[in-house]
Write a protein that holds these residues in place. Structure first.
Motif, PDB file in Angstrom:
ATOM      1  N   PRO A 189       1.487  -6.959  -4.490  1.00 51.03           N
ATOM      2  CA  PRO A 189       0.683  -8.153  -4.754  1.00 51.03           C
ATOM      3  C   PRO A 189       0.161  -8.224  -6.190  1.00 51.03           C
ATOM      4  N   GLU A 190       0.442  -7.195  -7.029  1.00 57.98           N
ATOM      5  CA  GLU A 190      -0.283  -7.086  -8.302  1.00 57.98           C
ATOM      6  C   GLU A 190       0.584  -7.290  -9.541  1.00 57.98           C
ATOM      7  N   ILE A 191       0.343  -8.406 -10.223  1.00 56.38           N
ATOM      8  CA  ILE A 191       1.010  -8.670 -11.509  1.00 56.38           C
ATOM      9  C   ILE A 191       0.374  -7.771 -12.558  1.00 56.38           C
ATOM     10  N   SER A 204      -6.782  -8.831 -12.278  1.00 61.69           N
ATOM     11  CA  SER A 204      -7.578  -7.674 -11.877  1.00 61.69           C
ATOM     12  C   SER A 204      -7.603  -7.735 -10.351  1.00 61.69           C
ATOM     13  N   LEU A 205      -7.017  -6.720  -9.710  1.00 62.55           N
ATOM     14  CA  LEU A 205      -6.906  -6.729  -8.253  1.00 62.55           C
ATOM     15  C   LEU A 205      -7.472  -5.425  -7.717  1.00 62.55           C
ATOM     16  N   ALA A 206      -8.466  -5.515  -6.867  1.00 59.35           N
ATOM     17  CA  ALA A 206      -9.032  -4.302  -6.261  1.00 59.35           C
ATOM     18  C   ALA A 206      -9.939  -4.727  -5.116  1.00 59.35           C
ATOM     19  N   GLY A 207     -10.386  -3.735  -4.352  1.00 57.39           N
ATOM     20  CA  GLY A 207     -11.185  -4.045  -3.172  1.00 57.39           C
ATOM     21  C   GLY A 207     -10.242  -4.451  -2.048  1.00 57.39           C
ATOM     22  N   THR A 208     -10.429  -3.866  -0.881  1.00 52.57           N
ATOM     23  CA  THR A 208      -9.498  -4.119   0.230  1.00 52.57           C
ATOM     24  C   THR A 208     -10.259  -4.266   1.537  1.00 52.57           C
ATOM     25  N   PRO A 287      -7.513   0.483 -14.097  1.00 56.81           N
ATOM     26  CA  PRO A 287      -8.373   1.163 -13.112  1.00 56.81           C
ATOM     27  C   PRO A 287      -8.091   0.730 -11.667  1.00 56.81           C
ATOM     28  N   ALA A 288      -7.121  -0.175 -11.447  1.00 53.52           N
ATOM     29  CA  ALA A 288      -6.718  -0.496 -10.069  1.00 53.52           C
ATOM     30  C   ALA A 288      -5.873   0.637  -9.490  1.00 53.52           C
ATOM     31  N   VAL A 289      -5.283   1.466 -10.379  1.00 53.54           N
ATOM     32  CA  VAL A 289      -4.478   2.596  -9.900  1.00 53.54           C
ATOM     33  C   VAL A 289      -4.896   3.939 -10.515  1.00 53.54           C
ATOM     34  N   CYS A 290      -5.808   3.901 -11.507  1.00 61.31           N
ATOM     35  CA  CYS A 290      -6.176   5.142 -12.209  1.00 61.31           C
ATOM     36  C   CYS A 290      -7.688   5.377 -12.125  1.00 61.31           C
ATOM     37  N   TYR A 311       7.294   6.928  -9.106  1.00 60.26           N
ATOM     38  CA  TYR A 311       7.282   5.537  -9.600  1.00 60.26           C
ATOM     39  C   TYR A 311       6.235   4.677  -8.886  1.00 60.26           C
ATOM     40  N   TYR A 312       5.573   5.234  -7.871  1.00 61.35           N
ATOM     41  CA  TYR A 312       4.462   4.508  -7.227  1.00 61.35           C
ATOM     42  C   TYR A 312       3.335   4.338  -8.256  1.00 61.35           C
ATOM     43  N   SER A 313       2.755   3.176  -8.317  1.00 59.25           N
ATOM     44  CA  SER A 313       1.673   2.799  -9.232  1.00 59.25           C
ATOM     45  C   SER A 313       2.122   2.759 -10.700  1.00 59.25           C
ATOM     46  N   ASN A 330       3.874  -1.257  -9.250  1.00 57.73           N
ATOM     47  CA  ASN A 330       4.696  -0.866  -8.098  1.00 57.73           C
ATOM     48  C   ASN A 330       3.833  -0.287  -6.969  1.00 57.73           C
ATOM     49  N   LEU A 331       3.300  -1.203  -6.141  1.00 59.73           N
ATOM     50  CA  LEU A 331       2.432  -0.818  -5.006  1.00 59.73           C
ATOM     51  C   LEU A 331       3.124  -1.171  -3.694  1.00 59.73           C
ATOM     52  N   ARG A 332       2.560  -0.686  -2.586  1.00 60.85           N
ATOM     53  CA  ARG A 332       3.094  -0.951  -1.227  1.00 60.85           C
ATOM     54  C   ARG A 332       4.602  -0.712  -1.243  1.00 60.85           C
ATOM     55  N   CYS A 333       4.972   0.463  -1.710  1.00 56.79           N
ATOM     56  CA  CYS A 333       6.387   0.752  -1.903  1.00 56.79           C
ATOM     57  C   CYS A 333       6.796   2.010  -1.145  1.00 56.79           C
ATOM     58  N   TYR A 344       3.819   5.371  -0.041  1.00 61.50           N
ATOM     59  CA  TYR A 344       2.742   5.711  -0.982  1.00 61.50           C
ATOM     60  C   TYR A 344       1.615   4.687  -0.871  1.00 61.50           C
ATOM     61  N   ALA A 345       0.383   5.144  -0.987  1.00 55.75           N
ATOM     62  CA  ALA A 345      -0.753   4.210  -1.070  1.00 55.75           C
ATOM     63  C   ALA A 345      -1.977   4.940  -1.579  1.00 55.75           C
ATOM     64  N   GLY A 346      -2.859   4.170  -2.197  1.00 54.91           N
ATOM     65  CA  GLY A 346      -4.100   4.753  -2.709  1.00 54.91           C
ATOM     66  C   GLY A 346      -5.221   3.746  -2.620  1.00 54.91           C
ATOM     67  N   GLY A 347      -6.375   4.167  -3.095  1.00 54.85           N
ATOM     68  CA  GLY A 347      -7.520   3.267  -3.076  1.00 54.85           C
ATOM     69  C   GLY A 347      -8.568   3.740  -4.062  1.00 54.85           C
ATOM     70  N   GLY A 348      -9.362   2.809  -4.520  1.00 56.82           N
ATOM     71  CA  GLY A 348     -10.410   3.121  -5.492  1.00 56.82           C
ATOM     72  C   GLY A 348     -11.580   3.825  -4.817  1.00 56.82           C
ATOM     73  N   ILE A 349     -12.000   4.947  -5.445  1.00 54.94           N
ATOM     74  CA  ILE A 349     -13.120   5.729  -4.914  1.00 54.94           C
ATOM     75  C   ILE A 349     -14.308   5.583  -5.866  1.00 54.94           C
ATOM     76  N   GLN A 364      -3.611   1.270   6.194  1.00 58.76           N
ATOM     77  CA  GLN A 364      -3.326  -0.177   6.244  1.00 58.76           C
ATOM     78  C   GLN A 364      -2.359  -0.576   5.131  1.00 58.76           C
ATOM     79  N   LYS A 365      -2.545   0.007   3.948  1.00 56.50           N
ATOM     80  CA  LYS A 365      -1.649  -0.332   2.836  1.00 56.50           C
ATOM     81  C   LYS A 365      -0.233   0.186   3.108  1.00 56.50           C
ATOM     82  N   MET A 366      -0.127   1.408   3.653  1.00 54.63           N
ATOM     83  CA  MET A 366       1.202   1.952   3.970  1.00 54.63           C
ATOM     84  C   MET A 366       1.895   1.131   5.060  1.00 54.63           C
TER      85      MET A 366
HETATM   86  C1  ISC Z   1      -3.699   1.478  -5.316  1.00 56.58           C
HETATM   87  C2  ISC Z   1      -3.355   0.521  -4.458  1.00 56.58           C
HETATM   88  O1  ISC Z   1      -3.942  -0.717  -4.449  1.00 56.58           O
HETATM   89  C3  ISC Z   1      -4.735  -1.171  -5.542  1.00 56.58           C
HETATM   90  C4  ISC Z   1      -4.658  -2.641  -5.550  1.00 56.58           C
HETATM   91  C5  ISC Z   1      -5.488  -3.403  -4.751  1.00 56.58           C
HETATM   92  C6  ISC Z   1      -6.578  -2.796  -4.096  1.00 56.58           C
HETATM   93  C7  ISC Z   1      -6.918  -1.513  -4.326  1.00 56.58           C
HETATM   94  C8  ISC Z   1      -8.103  -0.901  -3.685  1.00 56.58           C
HETATM   95  O2  ISC Z   1      -8.785  -1.582  -2.912  1.00 56.58           O
HETATM   96  O3  ISC Z   1      -8.384   0.266  -3.900  1.00 56.58           O
HETATM   97  C9  ISC Z   1      -6.170  -0.694  -5.314  1.00 56.58           C
HETATM   98  O4  ISC Z   1      -6.873  -0.750  -6.523  1.00 56.58           O
HETATM   99  C10 ISC Z   1      -2.300   0.720  -3.472  1.00 56.58           C
HETATM  100  O5  ISC Z   1      -1.905  -0.230  -2.805  1.00 56.58           O
HETATM  101  O6  ISC Z   1      -1.817   1.852  -3.345  1.00 56.58           O
END
Ligand code: ISC
Length: 373
Positions: A189-191, A204-208, A287-290, A311-313, A330-333, A344-349, A364-366
């Motif tokens: 979903p992320e350009i 800027s895409l984050a929060g799920t 910072p959406a992936v790092c 190659y994820y993220s 490269n997400l949801r891959c 692969y999947a991750g999330g912001g902590i 949910q992302k996987m």
């Molecule tokens: C790191 C991922 O999503 C990013 C994009 C949208 C929402 C995210 C989140 O809520 O943490 C992540 O920043 C992933 O799908 O693996």
């Protein structure tokens, strides 16, 4: 989107095991498959995103470049739109599916952890990540994980690609194969960067949150809002460094399959398009992936995540400085190997994060990719 007839399916499935580099992709809200194929030789490999300045082709870049994970650019010897043209071009080079020579796979043994082991590894990593966040060494860190399963009987990469196209109209769907990177299927979903001439776009895409059946939830927690605001703040700075006439729309709720995210659009103007590689180098990894601050967060992830993101993220998509660029994160891959598929999947902590809910979010992302198997 209709799945092409079986001999085309077989041809694609053999291509995904061959020495040929290609990408089949579909942009959001379109029903048009696009094929980029390099007829001969290996895809060009680069050490640094800035080396992509002035280049044209299909890009697959890792989260972290290493000898075994180069930035690759598939040379567009063939660019074909819609099945009819794609099939015509392919049948011209490979009159029979058997004309595509299959390469020997690399993974002989399947390595799979039990769900309990996966969760335990995640909890251990979460503990390593939350400590420096609570000590305020970092403002945000993205913790990700992988999970492996055997390739289902009769699995077809092309059929999976078409199913993803039909399930996720809002996302960029891709099936990309090069001998250097292996085979990846994703639904992102992320350009990271799209546009042409003077008009450019990033997000800027984050929060799920999970979807509530077919209705879109819109009540965002403070944690989700903060997490996305960090990404916006970062993107705003990057974009101002390169572009002018920056406009910002958001944050608003955007659906991505079975989850929703907070999204802000950034539109901006570029004086010239010869330095898109430099812009990508500045943006990636966002910072959406790092995390933040960027460099220490990047180093911390490489040391403490304890697995290879590969190659994820990273970055995936079409680069064309003189035309229309559509590059994504490269997400949801998933990575497809002979015997196993890796999700692969991750999330912001943030300091307020809770391990169980973050784990659930990665599930949910996987599921985005698991649902199309
Ligand atoms: C790191 C991922 O999503 C990013 C994009 C949208 C929402 C995210 C989140 O809520 O943490 C992540 O920043 C992933 O799908 O693996």
């Amino acid at each position: 989107m209709i799945l092409p007839e079986s001999h085309i399916q077989k041809l694609f499935d053999r291509l995904a095991q061959s020495a040929t580099s290609f990408a089949l992709y579909r942009l959001p809200w379109t029903d048009e498959p696009i094929l980029v194929l390099q007829k001969e030789g290996e895809a060009e490999a680069f050490d640094d995103l800035s080396e992509l300045n002035g280049k044209k082709g299909f890009v697959l870049a890792p989260f972290h470049r290493t000898e075994s994970h180069p930035i690759v650019l598939i040379r567009p010897d063939i660019v074909a739109h819609e099945w009819e043209q794609i099939i015509q071009e392919l049948c011209h080079i490979f009159p029979q599916a058997s004309d595509v020579a299959i390469q020997n796979g690399t993974d002989s043994a399947i390595c799979m952890d039990t769900p309990e082991e996966n969760k335990q590894h995640y909890e251990e990593a979460f503990a390593r990540f939350i400590a420096p966040l609570q000590q305020k060494t970092f403002k945000k860190l993205v913790l990700s994980r992988h999970c492996t399963q055997p390739v289902p009987e009769g699995f077809s990469p092309l059929a999976a690609f078409v199913r993803a196209c039909n399930s996720y109209p809002r996302m960029m769907i891709s099936l990309c194969h090069t001998p250097q990177t292996g085979t990846w299927i994703g639904s992102t979903p992320e350009i990271i960067l799209s546009g042409q001439e003077k008009l450019w776009h990033t997000v800027s895409l984050a929060g799920t949150m999970p979807m509530q059946g077919e209705s879109i939830p819109t009540e965002w927690s403070t944690k989700n809002q903060e997490e996305q605001a960090f990404v916006s703040e970062y993107i705003r700075k990057c974009v101002k460094q390169f572009g002018s006439q920056v406009t910002e729309k958001g944050p608003y709720t955007a659906r991505a399959g079975h989850v929703v995210h907070l999204k802000t659009d950034f539109h901006f103007s570029l004086k010239e398009t010869g330095h898109l590689g430099d812009l990508l180098k500045t943006l990636h990894p966002t910072p959406a992936v790092c995390g933040l601050p960027k460099q220490p967060a990047y180093d911390f992830i490489l040391e403490n995540e304890h697995y290879d993101r590969s190659y994820y993220s990273g970055i995936i998509g079409w680069l064309e400085p003189e035309g229309h660029t559509t590059l994504y994160v490269n997400l949801r891959c998933m990575k497809i190997e002979d015997k196993q598929i890796t999700f692969y999947a991750g999330g912001g902590i943030l300091p307020s994060s809770v391990a169980d809910s973050e784990w659930e979010e990665t599930q949910q992302k996987m599921n985005t990719m698991r649902h199309i198997l």
